[in-house]
Write an enzyme that holds these catalytic residues in place. Structure first.
Site, mmCIF file in Angstrom:
data_model
loop_
_atom_site.group_PDB
_atom_site.id
_atom_site.type_symbol
_atom_site.label_atom_id
_atom_site.label_comp_id
_atom_site.label_asym_id
_atom_site.label_seq_id
_atom_site.Cartn_x
_atom_site.Cartn_y
_atom_site.Cartn_z
ATOM 1 N N ASP A 15 -4.908 6.051 -0.129
ATOM 2 C CA ASP A 15 -5.511 5.269 0.785
ATOM 3 C C ASP A 15 -6.336 4.257 0.449
ATOM 4 O OD1 ASP A 15 -6.068 4.286 3.549
ATOM 5 O OD2 ASP A 15 -7.625 6.140 3.989
ATOM 6 N N ASN A 63 2.388 4.305 10.710
ATOM 7 C CA ASN A 63 2.507 2.958 10.111
ATOM 8 C C ASN A 63 3.469 1.950 10.536
ATOM 9 O OD1 ASN A 63 1.567 4.416 6.884
ATOM 10 N ND2 ASN A 63 0.405 3.541 8.235
HETATM 11 C C1 FPP Z 1 -2.830 3.213 2.773
HETATM 12 O O1 FPP Z 1 -3.602 2.319 2.299
HETATM 13 C C2 FPP Z 1 -1.453 3.090 2.219
HETATM 14 C C3 FPP Z 1 -0.261 2.969 2.754
HETATM 15 C C4 FPP Z 1 0.034 2.904 4.093
HETATM 16 C C5 FPP Z 1 0.903 2.638 1.996
HETATM 17 C C6 FPP Z 1 1.037 3.290 0.452
HETATM 18 C C7 FPP Z 1 1.966 2.491 -0.242
HETATM 19 C C8 FPP Z 1 1.641 2.298 -1.568
HETATM 20 C C9 FPP Z 1 0.573 2.810 -2.537
HETATM 21 C C10 FPP Z 1 3.102 1.224 -2.218
HETATM 22 C C11 FPP Z 1 3.507 1.724 -3.232
HETATM 23 C C12 FPP Z 1 4.091 3.018 -3.194
HETATM 24 C C13 FPP Z 1 5.191 3.425 -3.617
HETATM 25 C C14 FPP Z 1 5.671 4.698 -3.319
HETATM 26 C C15 FPP Z 1 5.954 2.507 -4.381
HETATM 27 P P1 FPP Z 1 -4.005 1.324 3.805
HETATM 28 O O2 FPP Z 1 -3.198 0.259 3.825
HETATM 29 O O3 FPP Z 1 -4.108 1.836 4.970
HETATM 30 O O4 FPP Z 1 -5.606 1.114 3.063
HETATM 31 P P2 FPP Z 1 -6.969 0.491 4.180
HETATM 32 O O5 FPP Z 1 -7.227 1.821 4.885
HETATM 33 O O6 FPP Z 1 -7.939 0.106 3.262
HETATM 34 O O7 FPP Z 1 -6.486 -0.563 5.051
#
Ligand code: FPP
Length: 240
Positions: A15, A63
């Protein structure tokens, strides 16, 4: 201190990508792109230290509600990651596994995913499981429906429904329970991740945003894990 006790199954809620990008004045997708670098480092660590199972929450059922361009960018990033990393994954003897409902995935993403799983299926090292379009409640409902179906057809007696049988109907039927669950970015929630599988997991929360998460941060989490006494409902004296 040296780490001598590693979890068999490490799960991570990655996250903070969006906040990381915002802090740098960048678009959210750059946070995800840099998050992919942390994925590589974490996997490398698991391979180096023979942690057999690494499960990453890469895309939740919720998501899908994000803006369409971010969803598309995440799908593209996944494909790019699998293509770019394939040789290393194979060289490192990594197996790939997916949990979640792939029905809503674009054909191209699904094709690359399934193809990569197939090509890596004979490897015997760390199993990397990506939770994609995954939600634990959906997983539990799907399992309950499958079981109910068998009962209604007369193929299963209610008395035979136990934990072992229930587990066999989860996406994770081929994985052990989670030993350590890490969540980055300071949020202290489970967010519908692996609800059945974390029943006895140790939980570790860190303020580090996922794109900043390094092998050193992972070691800090593992040291905390090593220092905990897992009693599984027993008392200390019963453990030795
Ligand atoms: C949460 O951060 C993250 C995600 C919803 C996506 C996770 C994806 C990756 C790490 C990309 C690469 C993954 C692979 C397997 C290649 P957020 O966007 O919710 O962050 P925030 O809470 O700060 O908005």
């Amino acid at each position: 201190m040296e780490i001598t006790k590693y979890p068999k199954h490490l799960a991570i809620i990655m996250d903070g990508n969006g906040r990381w990008a915002k802090k740098q004045g960048l678009l959210r997708i750059f946070g995800h792109e840099n998050g992919a670098r942390s994925v590589r480092q974490t996997l490398e660590y698991c391979v180096e230290h023979k942690i057999p199972y690494l499960t990453l929450y890469a895309f939740s059922t919720e998501n899908w509600n994000r803006p369409a361009d971010e969803v598309k960018a995440l799908m593209d990033l996944l494909v790019k990651f699998l293509k770019k990393e394939f040789d290393d994954l194979n060289k490192n003897n990594v197996r790939l596994n997916v949990i979640g409902n792939l029905d809503r995935f674009p054909d191209k993403t699904k094709e690359v995913l399934l193809n990569t799983i197939e090509k890596l299926k004979h490897n015997t090292g760390t199993t990397l499981t990506l939770a994609l379009s995954y939600g634990a409640r959906e997983e539990l409902l799907t399992a309950a429906k499958h079981i109910a179906n068998k009962v209604s057809k007369g193929d299963l007696a209610v008395e035979n429904i136990d934990e072992t049988l229930f587990k066999q109907h989860l996406y994770t039927s081929n994985l052990p329970d989670v030993d350590l669950l890490i969540r980055t970015s300071g949020e202290c929630r489970i967010s519908n991740f692996l609800l059945w599988q974390i029943a006895y997991a140790e939980l570790y929360f860190t303020d580090v945003l996922w794109p900043d998460f390094t092998k050193k941060d992972l070691e800090t989490a593992l040291l905390s894990y090593q220092g905990r006494e897992r009693r599984f409902g027993k008392i200390s004296e019963q453990l030795t």
